[in-house]
Design an enzyme around this catalytic site. Sequence first.
Site, PDB file in Angstrom:
ATOM      1  N   THR A  53       1.332  -1.033   0.064  1.00 25.50           N
ATOM      2  CA  THR A  53       0.323  -0.114  -0.193  1.00 25.50           C
ATOM      3  C   THR A  53       0.903   1.071  -0.331  1.00 25.50           C
ATOM      4  O   THR A  53       1.972   0.827   0.108  1.00 25.50           O
ATOM      5  CB  THR A  53      -0.699   0.121   0.944  1.00 25.50           C
ATOM      6  N   ILE A  63       2.592  -1.513   5.049  1.00 24.06           N
ATOM      7  CA  ILE A  63       1.910   0.272   5.364  1.00 24.06           C
ATOM      8  C   ILE A  63       2.708   1.202   5.414  1.00 24.06           C
ATOM      9  O   ILE A  63       4.166   1.057   6.389  1.00 24.06           O
ATOM     10  CB  ILE A  63       1.114  -0.178   6.837  1.00 24.06           C
ATOM     11  N   ILE A 111       6.593  -2.184   7.420  1.00 20.59           N
ATOM     12  CA  ILE A 111       6.815  -1.149   7.355  1.00 20.59           C
ATOM     13  C   ILE A 111       7.436  -0.313   6.405  1.00 20.59           C
ATOM     14  O   ILE A 111       8.399  -0.576   6.414  1.00 20.59           O
ATOM     15  CB  ILE A 111       7.298  -0.808   8.939  1.00 20.59           C
ATOM     16  N   LYS A 112       6.705   0.524   5.551  1.00 23.13           N
ATOM     17  CA  LYS A 112       7.015   1.283   4.472  1.00 23.13           C
ATOM     18  C   LYS A 112       8.229   2.900   4.738  1.00 23.13           C
ATOM     19  O   LYS A 112       7.308   3.275   5.355  1.00 23.13           O
ATOM     20  CB  LYS A 112       5.961   1.247   3.348  1.00 23.13           C
ATOM     21  N   ILE A 113       9.363   2.541   4.787  1.00 22.18           N
ATOM     22  CA  ILE A 113       9.781   4.259   5.007  1.00 22.18           C
ATOM     23  C   ILE A 113      10.680   4.364   3.422  1.00 22.18           C
ATOM     24  O   ILE A 113      11.804   3.844   2.967  1.00 22.18           O
ATOM     25  CB  ILE A 113      11.057   3.716   6.201  1.00 22.18           C
TER      26      ILE A 113
END
Length: 367
Positions: free
Chosen positions: A44, A106, A137-139
């Site tokens: 996402t 996310i 976790i998207k960074i």
Amino acid sequence: MTEATQRISDNGVSIWLDDLSRTRIESGNLQELIANDNVVGVTTNPSIFQKALSQVGPYDAQLKELGKVDVETAIRELTTTDVRNATDIFRPIAEATDYVNGRVSIEVDPRLAHETAETEKQAVELWEKVDRPNAMIKIPATLEGLPAITATLAKGISVNVTLIFSLERYEQVIDAFIEGIAQADANGHPLEHIASVASFFVSRVDTAVDALLEEIGTDEAKALEGKAAVANARLAYELFQKKFAEDPRWADLAAKGAKVQRPLWASTGTKNPAYSDTKYVDELVAPDVVNTMPEKTLMALADHGNGAPSIEGTFDDAHDVMNQLAALGIDFKAVTDKLEADGVAAFIKSWDTVLADVQAGIDRVNG
């Protein structure tokens, strides 16, 4: 399974869907894509949630339950609920693949892209809020994001590094990953289920470079149209192989159970109608990669994609393409720097729209 999606999966590509919404989850569509099209994960981003949360209806019941909370809290509750429910759907795949696949990503608030400490803090908050071992976790891979990537991995949290456009930045991402896994090991975290992917954006590169080639206008320039993105991604795969094979730190971590950070091809929907609608899938097939596809691209692959190996043996040609672009005066670093800045700006714009749409939803359902 369709023949093409099975073939590309057999050839080492994990198919992830680049989309998520409550409607997709509750209608059973996500389960259908898993059953019929070899989908083994989901990504996402703020633009995807902007599209999902702009729909009137699917989120109203939860908004009503939440009441007149502040909009930031509402967004956090809505998005983490969708991601949590999706991770539960993918949990059997995660367990069957030792948590290599079955992942759902996310992203941290894009407004934090240049704020290291705040990114680290929100990464932990999102991980704890979703509370599922197969989340990611998207960074973003901004300069300020790199230490946040290391720090998040060091806490045993799985990370999807996003918005990578250049080989220089990709090498920095790999180094940040390896350092993060080393710190996780030193901190006593089991390494087996810490996962990471490096999301290398593809089609946007062609959009930018093709425009420059059109401006140059020579036959030599026109012959290079549609070649930069695939060449850049193939060289990323060459770097992936080289770095993990040669870095002495990695050999030690792998012996302790650490899993390699896989390249993930993002932005794989074809934007130029003159190109094949499976171009950024079929031309980037190799072991140990992920391709995250919008549904339109996935359906095109299922219908008429190839899925045969297409990266090995292409590195010399890819270097040649990049050398030809440089000889024409194209500053590839300037291109990729702008793409990163534009990518962050686009996600912030989408997030601003999310704020407005969810606030409107709060007001609507609560009178």
